[in-house]
Design an enzyme around this catalytic site. Structure first.
Site, PDB file in Angstrom:
ATOM      1  N   ASP A  13       0.710  -1.221  -0.020  1.00  0.00           N
ATOM      2  CA  ASP A  13       0.038   0.045  -0.033  1.00  0.00           C
ATOM      3  C   ASP A  13       0.814   1.241  -0.048  1.00  0.00           C
ATOM      4  O   ASP A  13       2.082   1.231   0.326  1.00  0.00           O
ATOM      5  CB  ASP A  13      -0.918   0.067   1.191  1.00  0.00           C
ATOM      6  CG  ASP A  13      -0.455  -0.035   2.501  1.00  0.00           C
ATOM      7  OD1 ASP A  13       0.586  -0.610   2.660  1.00  0.00           O
ATOM      8  OD2 ASP A  13      -0.852   0.641   3.477  1.00  0.00           O
ATOM      9  N   GLU A  49       0.013  -0.704   5.789  1.00  0.00           N
ATOM     10  CA  GLU A  49       1.252  -0.177   6.737  1.00  0.00           C
ATOM     11  C   GLU A  49       0.915   1.340   6.493  1.00  0.00           C
ATOM     12  O   GLU A  49       1.296   1.962   7.638  1.00  0.00           O
ATOM     13  CB  GLU A  49       2.540  -0.556   5.985  1.00  0.00           C
ATOM     14  CG  GLU A  49       3.866  -0.395   6.693  1.00  0.00           C
ATOM     15  CD  GLU A  49       4.424   1.083   6.842  1.00  0.00           C
ATOM     16  OE1 GLU A  49       5.126   1.411   7.572  1.00  0.00           O
ATOM     17  OE2 GLU A  49       3.928   1.703   5.854  1.00  0.00           O
TER      18      GLU A  49
END
Length: 381
Positions: free
Chosen positions: A78, A140
């Protein structure tokens, strides 16, 4: 997929990952892309979505080989939103003047591509002497509730924790080979809301000014020296980030006042002890005040041992630089992993991460792949 078609080129793999618009919490096919390649390389694949059923966080765990030594590479697919004003489209993965542009190339799709390419190259040459695993999360850059933390807990429950974990975060400030992260400071945010009694400034005896109480408690908090640092950590730091009253009038004593602060703390402290201190100081200056605390992560340190020495030697062999061991910067998912096994971080240059026109030098992708390969060989794989 034959060994001749393994994903050994980190540049091509980085470009493929960059073209997935995986702005957290979206995935846009990034983890499926990785899973497809790893499965053909012989990895056992585990898809581990955690979180709400209607919007689970995508996580991927993959392993090849068995026994020890066991090494885990960890990272995330991400990325943060790109924003406006890029000179190259943020998800086009363009190369210009020796630079590869794209949101997430430094933080940290480039690192993911490099450790996949490193494993692929070794597998082309020979079987592994132990086991290698990959832990890839899609959470994250977001809250981090349903990513690495539940995955590492899942591994612990299965008694499948690695001997060592290397996180591919961009640890280098300016050039590849500068810095290995062997720990991180803890981080906590607090909001303090003091309630008083509103009134006219000309009649203070009929009011209770919450601003005065708030300023007094903030003065005590900021005047304390938390510590002077340790061998591996800088001094802990408390920073007031906001003081708010919301009072548009010049002749009104406000009814409430609030402040927000952040503490970045080393391993001399814990979030619980600091929380107790904040509440105690607040209670003395402003009884009944509300204190909201959120601890992002505790401080941790991986004492430099054999694995870190092997990593440092690999970096020097490829770059000619002797990396320093550091614990600065913000938090990372290593804070979750550190509770279960030794962990360090090393990846690309992070000078442009989260910035417009995020990029890395194309040549550093090959160098990082070589570092990861050399480290694996030093580690006994």
């Amino acid at each position: 997929m034959t060994t001749s078609s393994f994903p050994v080129d980190p540049v091509t793999l980085s470009q493929d990952l960059l073209r997935c618009c995986s702005v957290t919490p979206a995935d846009d096919g990034a983890q499926a892309l990785i899973a497809g390649m790893l499965e053909k390389m012989g990895f056992e694949i585990f898809s581990l979505p955690f979180g709400p059923e209607d919007a689970p966080t995508p996580n991927l765990f993959a392993r090849i080989g068995s026994g020890s030594p066991s090494l885990c590479f960890a990272g995330h697919t991400d990325v943060v939103p790109p924003g406006e004003g890029w000179s190259h489209a943020p998800f086009s993965a363009e190369i210009s003047d020796g630079l590869l542009f794209g949101r997430g190339i430094a933080d940290m799709k480039g690192g993911v591509a490099c450790f996949i390419a490193a494993v692929a190259r070794i597998l082309q040459e020979r079987p592994l002497k132990g086991s290698v695993s990959l832990l890839i999360t899609g959470d994250e850059e977001g809250p981090g509730h349903f990513g690495t933390r539940p995955v590492i807990e899942w591994l612990s429950q299965r008694n499948e924790l690695p001997d060592f974990c290397l996180v591919g975060e961009p640890t280098n400030p300016a050039v590849l080979g500068e810095t290995i992260k062997i720990g991180r400071r803890g981080s906590m945010n607090a909001e303090i809301v003091v309630t008083g009694v509103q009134g006219h400034v000309a009649y203070p005896h009929l009011a209770d000014n919450p601003v005065h109480r708030l300023l007094a408690l903030l003065a005590e908090l900021t005047n304390r020296t938390l510590d002077t640092g340790t061998e591996w950590f800088a001094a802990s730091s408390l920073q007031v980030t906001s003081v708010d009253v919301g009072n548009a009038a010049t002749n009104v004593i406000p009814g409430t006042a609030s402040a927000r602060l952040n503490i970045r703390f080393n391993d001399l402290h814990t979030g619980a002890v600091l929380s107790d201190w904040l509440r105690e100081v607040t209670a003395r200056h402003a009884p009944g005040a509300e204190v909201k605390i959120a601890i992002s992560g505790e401080a941790f340190l991986t004492e430099p041992g054999t694995a870190v020495q092997h990593l440092s030697a690999a970096i020097t062999a490829v770059t000619g630089r002797e990396p320093c061991l550091d614990t600065g910067g913000g938090t990372s998912d290593a804070r979750f992993i550190s509770r279960y096994c030794p962990v360090a971080e090393f990846g690309l240059v992070g000078a442009t991460m989260h910035k417009r026109d995020e990029h890395v030098e194309v040549s550093t992708l090959e160098d990082l792949t070589q570092i990861y390969m050399t480290f694996m060989e030093n580690f006994g794989l």
